[in-house]
Each structure stands twice: as C-alpha cells, then as structure tokens.
Design an enzyme around this catalytic site. Structure first.
Site, PDB file in Angstrom:
ATOM      1  N   SER A 134     -48.499-138.500  17.961  1.00 24.11           N
ATOM      2  CA  SER A 134     -49.006-137.796  16.782  1.00 24.11           C
ATOM      3  C   SER A 134     -50.520-137.790  16.864  1.00 24.11           C
ATOM      4  CB  SER A 134     -48.547-138.515  15.505  1.00 24.11           C
ATOM      5  OG  SER A 134     -49.286-138.090  14.376  1.00 24.11           O
ATOM      6  N   TYR A 147     -48.245-145.868   9.566  1.00 27.88           N
ATOM      7  CA  TYR A 147     -47.782-144.863  10.527  1.00 27.88           C
ATOM      8  C   TYR A 147     -48.743-144.781  11.708  1.00 27.88           C
ATOM      9  CZ  TYR A 147     -46.354-140.305  12.384  1.00 27.88           C
ATOM     10  OH  TYR A 147     -45.940-139.283  13.204  1.00 27.88           O
TER      11      TYR A 147
END
Length: 232
Positions: A134, A147
């Site tokens: 990501s 995250y």
C-alpha cells in the site's frame, strides 16, 4: 511466466485479488485460492471452476500450520500472491491492542507464515512472491498508524526475503497501490466520514495488470518495487 503455472492467491474474493484471479484463471493457469473458512472456499470454487482452495484464518496465524496439515498443499508453486488485507483507522491514543494485533496478524504475520510454508515449492519452481502492499507501506499519516505499521513491516519482510532467496532463484515483488476502488476503500471512506465515489480511484483491474506484468517478466529482469498511483 511461460506455460501453465500454479498460483496461490489470498484475497481472491474481491477487489485486486479477484481481478488477478480472473486474469490468471482466464488464461488457463492453475489456481489455489486461500479462504478464511469452508463456506468462503465453496464460494470461490464456484466462482473459479477448476480452482483448488486452501482454508485457514489469516486472523489466527498461530493455527495456519495446523490447518494446512489437514489439507493437501500443491507440490509446485510458481507464484504466491499476498493480496488479502484488513484496515481499521484510528488515532494512536484510541487504538486498542486488539485492533493492532488484528491488522498485524492479517497484513504481516500471516503473509510471513504462508511464505514459510510455501518456500520449498517456490524454490523448486524458482517462483515469485508478490506482496500487495500500500502507499501506507511507504508513508504514514494520522489515523493510519496500525495499518501503516503492518504495511511498513510487510515491506521489510519482502526486502529481507528478496535478499535471502535471490540465490535460490525466487523473485520477490512489492506492489504499492494508491487508493483503489474496492470494498476496503468503501470502508476507509466510511471510517473517514467521507462520501465514496469509486470513479475517483484506481480500478482493481489496473493494479492486476501491473501484477501480471511482474509475473510474466522474462527471467533476465525482476521488478522489486512498483508504485501505482491514481491517474486522475
């Protein structure tokens, strides 16, 4: 990746994972699709006729080895595609250990455990491990700490694995997509309190194109890190 290949894929039920699975299934490759439980495995088998399934809960990495010991693993693995992931936003002052552990377990520890299990097959095939990371694996912002920590860790896992397995002919690629139109992105917008418009973000098919390109690259070259950003 010449000829029929065998791919183990997590996250094939939606978003980027489903797009990649459709591409590889359409060209006749062998798929081994990871599912969190038997019900989900049945759904994936119906969606991808001829695919095999592998059941194990990524939220409980300590039990993956036990789960796999009761199933038949493929003898050869040409690629292991880590695409599944979870996200829960929150400020550092508000996140509980449970929330931290859940994201670390699914996004980091389980990919490491899956890789450990399939390394013998990957070495035999001189295969390819792809970590769909990501943009948060490169930069961290407010409310994204847990995250981003899991994705920064995933980058470290990929980088270390690349150094360790280069001599065995195993290729390792990290893909860093920006915001992609998916169920996860809808959840992120809900947590952010924003209206979700999928047309503003990357189509999962576009990310799938980059992943398949990395898989199909001739052996004289290797994509180590690939960043994919929204084009509009």
């Amino acid at each position: 990746m010449a000829g029929m290949a065998t791919h183990v894929i997590t996250g094939a039920g939606s978003g980027i994972g489903a797009a990649v699975a459709r591409r590889l299934h359409a060209r006749g490759d062998e798929l081994v699709l990871h599912a969190r439980d038997a019900g989900r495995a049945k759904e994936l088998a119906a969606e991808f006729p001829g695919a095999r399934t592998l059941v194990g809960d990524l939220a409980d990495p300590d039990r993956l080895s036990w789960a796999f010991s009761h199933q038949t693993l493929p003898d050869r693995v040409d690629s292991l595609l880590h695409i599944a992931g979870v996200i829960d936003l929150g400020r550092v002052g508000d996140l509980t250990p449970k929330t931290w552990r859940h994201q670390l377990d699914v996004n980091l520890i389980s990919p490491a455990e899956l890789t450990r299990h399939f390394l013998p097959q990957l070495r035999l095939a001189q295969g390819h491990v792809v970590f769909v990371n990501s943009g948060s694996g490169l930069n961290a912002y407010g409310d994204w700490s847990a995250y981003a920590a899991s994705k920064h860790g995933l980058k470290a896992l990929a980088d270390s694995l690349r150094h360790e397995e280069h001599g065995n002919g195993v290729r390792v690629t990290s893909v860093y997509p920006g915001r992609t139109a998916s169920a996860m992105q809808a959840k992120v917008h809900q947590q952010e309190g924003k209206e979700y418009d999928p047309s503003k973000w990357i189509d999962p098919e576009s990310v799938a194109t980059t992943i398949v390109m990395a898989l199909d690259l001739p052996r004289d070259a290797e994509v180590n890190d690939l960043t994919v950003r929204p084009g509009r």
